[in-house]
Design a protein around this motif. Sequence first.
Motif, PDB file in Angstrom:
ATOM      1  N   ASP A 101      -0.357 -12.565  -7.076  1.00  0.00           N
ATOM      2  CA  ASP A 101      -0.693 -12.524  -5.555  1.00  0.00           C
ATOM      3  C   ASP A 101       0.374 -13.492  -4.965  1.00  0.00           C
ATOM      4  OD1 ASP A 101      -2.913 -10.938  -5.598  1.00  0.00           O
ATOM      5  OD2 ASP A 101      -3.893 -12.455  -6.514  1.00  0.00           O
ATOM      6  N   SER A 103       6.154  -3.720  -6.011  1.00  0.00           N
ATOM      7  CA  SER A 103       5.177  -4.686  -5.592  1.00  0.00           C
ATOM      8  C   SER A 103       3.814  -4.063  -5.857  1.00  0.00           C
ATOM      9  CB  SER A 103       5.457  -4.819  -4.139  1.00  0.00           C
ATOM     10  OG  SER A 103       4.253  -5.405  -3.606  1.00  0.00           O
ATOM     11  N   ASN A 104       2.598  -4.878  -5.951  1.00  0.00           N
ATOM     12  CA  ASN A 104       1.210  -4.504  -5.979  1.00  0.00           C
ATOM     13  C   ASN A 104       0.468  -4.893  -4.867  1.00  0.00           C
ATOM     14  OD1 ASN A 104       0.573  -7.038  -6.164  1.00  0.00           O
ATOM     15  ND2 ASN A 104       0.384  -7.326  -8.317  1.00  0.00           N
ATOM     16  N   LEU A 111      -8.250 -13.251 -10.275  1.00  0.00           N
ATOM     17  CA  LEU A 111      -7.352 -12.153 -11.040  1.00  0.00           C
ATOM     18  C   LEU A 111      -7.333 -10.952 -10.134  1.00  0.00           C
ATOM     19  CD1 LEU A 111      -8.904 -12.199 -14.775  1.00  0.00           C
ATOM     20  CD2 LEU A 111      -6.908 -13.150 -13.820  1.00  0.00           C
ATOM     21  N   SER A 112      -6.952 -11.130  -8.759  1.00  0.00           N
ATOM     22  CA  SER A 112      -6.422 -10.173  -7.869  1.00  0.00           C
ATOM     23  C   SER A 112      -7.071  -8.989  -7.675  1.00  0.00           C
ATOM     24  CB  SER A 112      -5.061  -9.808  -8.327  1.00  0.00           C
ATOM     25  OG  SER A 112      -4.628 -10.928  -8.976  1.00  0.00           O
ATOM     26  N   GLN A 129      -5.262  -2.733  -3.282  1.00  0.00           N
ATOM     27  CA  GLN A 129      -5.293  -1.424  -2.422  1.00  0.00           C
ATOM     28  C   GLN A 129      -4.480  -0.193  -3.146  1.00  0.00           C
ATOM     29  OE1 GLN A 129      -2.526  -1.574   0.511  1.00  0.00           O
ATOM     30  NE2 GLN A 129      -1.465  -3.683  -0.089  1.00  0.00           N
ATOM     31  N   GLU A 169       5.568   4.785  -0.226  1.00  0.00           N
ATOM     32  CA  GLU A 169       6.906   4.517   0.739  1.00  0.00           C
ATOM     33  C   GLU A 169       7.522   3.201   0.497  1.00  0.00           C
ATOM     34  OE1 GLU A 169       6.758   5.091   5.398  1.00  0.00           O
ATOM     35  OE2 GLU A 169       6.362   6.841   4.163  1.00  0.00           O
ATOM     36  N   GLU A 170       6.425   2.345   0.149  1.00  0.00           N
ATOM     37  CA  GLU A 170       6.860   0.827   0.051  1.00  0.00           C
ATOM     38  C   GLU A 170       7.013   0.320  -1.616  1.00  0.00           C
ATOM     39  OE1 GLU A 170       4.851  -1.968   2.597  1.00  0.00           O
ATOM     40  OE2 GLU A 170       4.502  -0.135   4.208  1.00  0.00           O
ATOM     41  N   ASN A 171       6.745   1.362  -2.177  1.00  0.00           N
ATOM     42  CA  ASN A 171       6.508   1.222  -3.698  1.00  0.00           C
ATOM     43  C   ASN A 171       5.671   0.149  -4.200  1.00  0.00           C
ATOM     44  OD1 ASN A 171       8.705   2.424  -4.676  1.00  0.00           O
ATOM     45  ND2 ASN A 171      10.310   0.898  -4.377  1.00  0.00           N
ATOM     46  N   ILE A 172       4.371   0.328  -3.481  1.00  0.00           N
ATOM     47  CA  ILE A 172       3.402  -0.519  -3.656  1.00  0.00           C
ATOM     48  C   ILE A 172       2.357   0.070  -4.555  1.00  0.00           C
ATOM     49  CG2 ILE A 172       1.210  -1.626  -2.819  1.00  0.00           C
ATOM     50  CD1 ILE A 172       3.041  -2.587  -0.336  1.00  0.00           C
ATOM     51  N   ARG A 173       1.837  -0.289  -5.683  1.00  0.00           N
ATOM     52  CA  ARG A 173       0.958   0.276  -6.790  1.00  0.00           C
ATOM     53  C   ARG A 173      -0.169  -0.715  -7.016  1.00  0.00           C
ATOM     54  NH1 ARG A 173       1.988  -2.464 -10.231  1.00  0.00           N
ATOM     55  NH2 ARG A 173       3.761  -3.897  -9.593  1.00  0.00           N
ATOM     56  N   PRO A 174      -1.295  -0.398  -7.462  1.00  0.00           N
ATOM     57  CA  PRO A 174      -2.244  -1.247  -7.593  1.00  0.00           C
ATOM     58  C   PRO A 174      -2.073  -2.546  -8.540  1.00  0.00           C
ATOM     59  CG  PRO A 174      -3.143   1.092  -7.736  1.00  0.00           C
ATOM     60  CD  PRO A 174      -1.776   1.088  -7.577  1.00  0.00           C
ATOM     61  N   ASP A 175      -2.525  -3.365  -8.380  1.00  0.00           N
ATOM     62  CA  ASP A 175      -2.437  -4.731  -8.975  1.00  0.00           C
ATOM     63  C   ASP A 175      -2.992  -4.621 -10.246  1.00  0.00           C
ATOM     64  OD1 ASP A 175      -2.857  -7.543 -10.032  1.00  0.00           O
ATOM     65  OD2 ASP A 175      -2.323  -8.034  -8.078  1.00  0.00           O
ATOM     66  N   GLU A 176      -2.294  -5.051 -11.469  1.00  0.00           N
ATOM     67  CA  GLU A 176      -2.799  -4.704 -13.083  1.00  0.00           C
ATOM     68  C   GLU A 176      -3.405  -5.976 -13.526  1.00  0.00           C
ATOM     69  OE1 GLU A 176       0.631  -3.257 -14.738  1.00  0.00           O
ATOM     70  OE2 GLU A 176       0.748  -1.490 -13.580  1.00  0.00           O
ATOM     71  N   ASN A 177      -3.703  -6.871 -12.669  1.00  0.00           N
ATOM     72  CA  ASN A 177      -4.159  -8.456 -13.373  1.00  0.00           C
ATOM     73  C   ASN A 177      -5.387  -8.345 -13.863  1.00  0.00           C
ATOM     74  OD1 ASN A 177      -3.762 -11.148 -13.788  1.00  0.00           O
ATOM     75  ND2 ASN A 177      -4.067 -11.571 -11.740  1.00  0.00           N
ATOM     76  N   GLN A 189      -0.231   0.769 -21.630  1.00  0.00           N
ATOM     77  CA  GLN A 189       0.116   0.440 -20.424  1.00  0.00           C
ATOM     78  C   GLN A 189      -0.708   1.663 -19.213  1.00  0.00           C
ATOM     79  OE1 GLN A 189       1.303  -2.211 -18.950  1.00  0.00           O
ATOM     80  NE2 GLN A 189       1.314  -1.235 -16.807  1.00  0.00           N
ATOM     81  N   LYS A 212      -2.841   1.049 -16.066  1.00  0.00           N
ATOM     82  CA  LYS A 212      -2.796   1.618 -14.851  1.00  0.00           C
ATOM     83  C   LYS A 212      -3.957   2.327 -14.331  1.00  0.00           C
ATOM     84  CE  LYS A 212       1.640   3.303 -13.830  1.00  0.00           C
ATOM     85  NZ  LYS A 212       3.025   3.746 -13.935  1.00  0.00           N
TER      86      LYS A 212
END
Lengths: 454, 560
Positions: free
Chosen positions: A316, A363-364, B188-189, B194, B199-207, B242, B246
């Motif tokens: 984050d 990015s996440n 831990l995020s 989200q 489009e923005e290469n954003i994927r869910p946080d894996e923490n 992995q 995901k």
Amino acid sequence: MNRRNFVKNLLGSSVGISSASAALSSMSLMNSALAQTSNRFDDYKALVCIFLHGGNDSFNMLVPSDNIDYQSYQNVRQNLAIAQSDLISISPSSATPYNLAMPNFMAPMQQLFNQGNLAFLANTGPLLQPVTKSQAQQNINLLPPQLFSHNDQQKHWQTSWPEQTALTGWAGRMADLIMDTQNPLSMNLSVNGTNILQTGFNSLPYSLDASGVETFSALNPNEDWNSDRVNAFRALMSADKHLLGQAHSAIYNRAQSNIDIVANAINTADESTITYPANHLGNQLKMVATLASSQQLLAQSRQVFFVSMGGFDTHDNQNTDQPMLLQNLSNALFAFNADLQARGLSNNVTSFTMSDFGRTLTSNGDGTDHGWGGHQIMMGGAVKGGDIYGSMPADFTLNSADDFGDGRIIPTTSVDQYAATLAKWFGLSVNEINTIFPNLSRFESDDLGFMMPS
Amino acid sequence: MFKRFIFILVALTLTACGGGESAEEIQPQPVPVPVPTPTPEPPPLPTNNESARFLNMATFGANVSSIENVSRIGFEDWLDEQIALPATSHVAYLQILEPTLNLAEDERLRRGERLEAWFTHAITAEDQLRQRVAFALSEIFVVSEHSTFSDDTYGLANYYDLLLNNAFSNYRDLLEEVTLSPIMGMYLSVLGNQKPNEEENIRPDENYAREVMQLFSIGLVELNNDGSEKLQNGQSIPTYNQDTIKAFAHVYTGWNFNGATEETWWKFYQNYNSMEPMTAVDSFHDTSEKQLLNNVVVPANQTAEQDLAIALDNLFNHENVAPFIGKQLIKKLVTSNPSPEYVARVSAVFNDNGQGVRGDLGTVIKTILLDQEAIEGTNSNANFGKIREPLLRAVHLWRSFEASSPNDRFQFNWSNYAFAQTPLGAHHVFNFFSPDYAPPGIVSENNLIAPELEIVTENYLTRTSNFLAYSTFWGHTEFEDENTKEARILIDMTSLKPMINNTNELLDHLDMLLLGGTMNDEMRVILTAAFDETSEQEVNERLSNLLFLIMISPQYTVQR
């Protein structure tokens, strides 16, 4: 496991991967090592491991600077990209696939790089052997165990021996071979707690912290009025047969036998003339400089220091946190370098970073997740600075042959090669190095060339 | 005035904690009994030494009154009594404390007050078992003040209350409350996580997806019920890869502070609420199908809550949870090196509490503490036991010797300096020390582990020893010094004075309180000589010296 078992153990594991003659030569090596005394080195050298806990997003430390290359970086990093206007250029001596720059919050490091005191090792990480994307996808056994897990990858960095059942680190195994057996103080000095790197089969680190060493109060044996109490305490220790109790007493004994000499060395060392940044790493490195300058008093011709810095697990707030972290790191390195120069130790002390892993290029949302390869920093007068070693990924395109998924870059240089290069400079023989790094022979080069010949 | 405050607080508790819910209301099976069997003999009541030894595993330390209580009613009844006690809340402590401090308008409670709540309850709370187990849980389900919410005193205390309230609840409830805690969400995020944005290469946080499996539920490799690793061709078997991470990362999308909406999703400070569970905003939740563990599939087009329920059930029902969590609790409370049989007995109860309920933590804790291996101790295994956590050595001293403070508050802010430990103050989610740490040398050579030794470096051993000197020689109620007027936690040694001329009686008493009767003859001879040697000295000095010697002895340092 004692040292002889270490020999047997090493032979046992090395037979499988190298020739019988290599095994024989390590046997004679070990026999000579067992007789090691204090006179092996007539010069002074120290290694300083700076561990960046959490996994540094190092693909933001070296950024493609020319428009078209920057665009490919920006495409994948999106909201995590360093703005092109915030980049400061560098000119490495060797060719790189594209021009590179550093973010402006690392300006002190850029200065060290330009002065030739600092170099980078590109895209390095834990590997069992060189591996391509398709090989790795087809055979999970080619991947280091528990890839992407913090503590397992930290172990791999620090042990360079993922297959071992015991947990010894490469600096600890180095000490097993070359430590001065006459000196009660360990060659391995930790300024920030327990670590595997410095743990050998037969040698343990001595831990102090950035403020120095604590001395005993009611158990101080140097004060007469404590003597009855200290004697009773010692009697209690020898009366306890519980193995955990004995282990605890062993720590007491190590503390007791080293406190006076280390405290004396710290108290009599020249004060630093350099102002360090007021952060935890700065404080630790200041203590390292103090102990390095006391090496004669401590009768240590070789020292390995462990310091560390946390906070790099930037899932984050990366855009806020990472610049601060790298700025602190840069300032601390800059001050440390100046301090060593002022003390005339610059050529004797080599600092190097390690970190769990690189991070995903993608990015996440506002941060990154655990990756694989990443860049490391080497600093000191003996480093062939102003250059980038290893190889940068050809480009930053997602799903390229370098990308193991979501921008986890497959390392092209192994941690073993990195550490072996440092060990060679430190004065270990080729045979010793192959003994300490049992997987090294699987990689093309055992010397990455970033250190001056000793 | 403040004495009364503490008194009120002991009575004050959080609402319905759900401890030990035998909610099943199972009817006893009407089994016809052909021959009248004699009612089984109740186990003999424990001796005071046995009670003290038991309390040193089950609480922050034995004291005279708790020993008498256990010896009167026995282990099992005491456990039932403790499990039934409601939680003594850390938030409530702060809420009562705050108005008495006359804070300026821009002042807030700080970590010192949070730690004051912790020390107060560790030393004085009636629900000792719950407080002790919650501390163990805080070292498994780790959050830390070393985070963005470092100054959120109430938020951290509220997370601690969550652990207290669930100490004896069902593991599934604990897992859910931890997952939805906004403090954990920030740590831990999960909070703000989200759905993908290609489009923005954003994927869910894996923490959280990763750490909840590695650390809070199933661990890295498949386990047998006895805690040993399952092997395939001689290799351990990873529990997940992995892709699993995901998939879970996609499950944990859409959560934000309680009450946040699609419109306010990005307004962190406006939404900030660390006291209530997170709630979901479905437009930020990923609705694709997800492949979880053991071939469980989360169907597409579900809400965040529906996805989460399947995911947490998936973790909860994994075979690893019983040995993974059960063994860690054994290590935290009883012994670092339990036998496989001990672990298997605890796992069996985790998997079924005898009434068909899985994950009943109250029964798991009872089983751990009543197990024959815990009761027999070094009588059946010479290396039974664990290194006491450095912080808990001080707390034990204070509890056993009826601590008080000149200002009636237990304020102690430099725990980390002395012990490398502060409640909710680990440097990362891997806790202060790893549950599997085996120090090199005699411990690992004998295939044992000693997790707590990971933080006992030369320097910290020295500091802890000095702290114990400070707390015995200079930290008792009769020590005349400017310091005693400060906020200090002071022990009371007056109860020892009548025994001053009877070394044996004195050692019996200290043996009971601190060592649970495990002092052997050799130790007694050494301590007797050491005490008699000081006969010329002032009484308090003599008692402090004796206490100090016991507190730093390896015999005490290893809880056994």
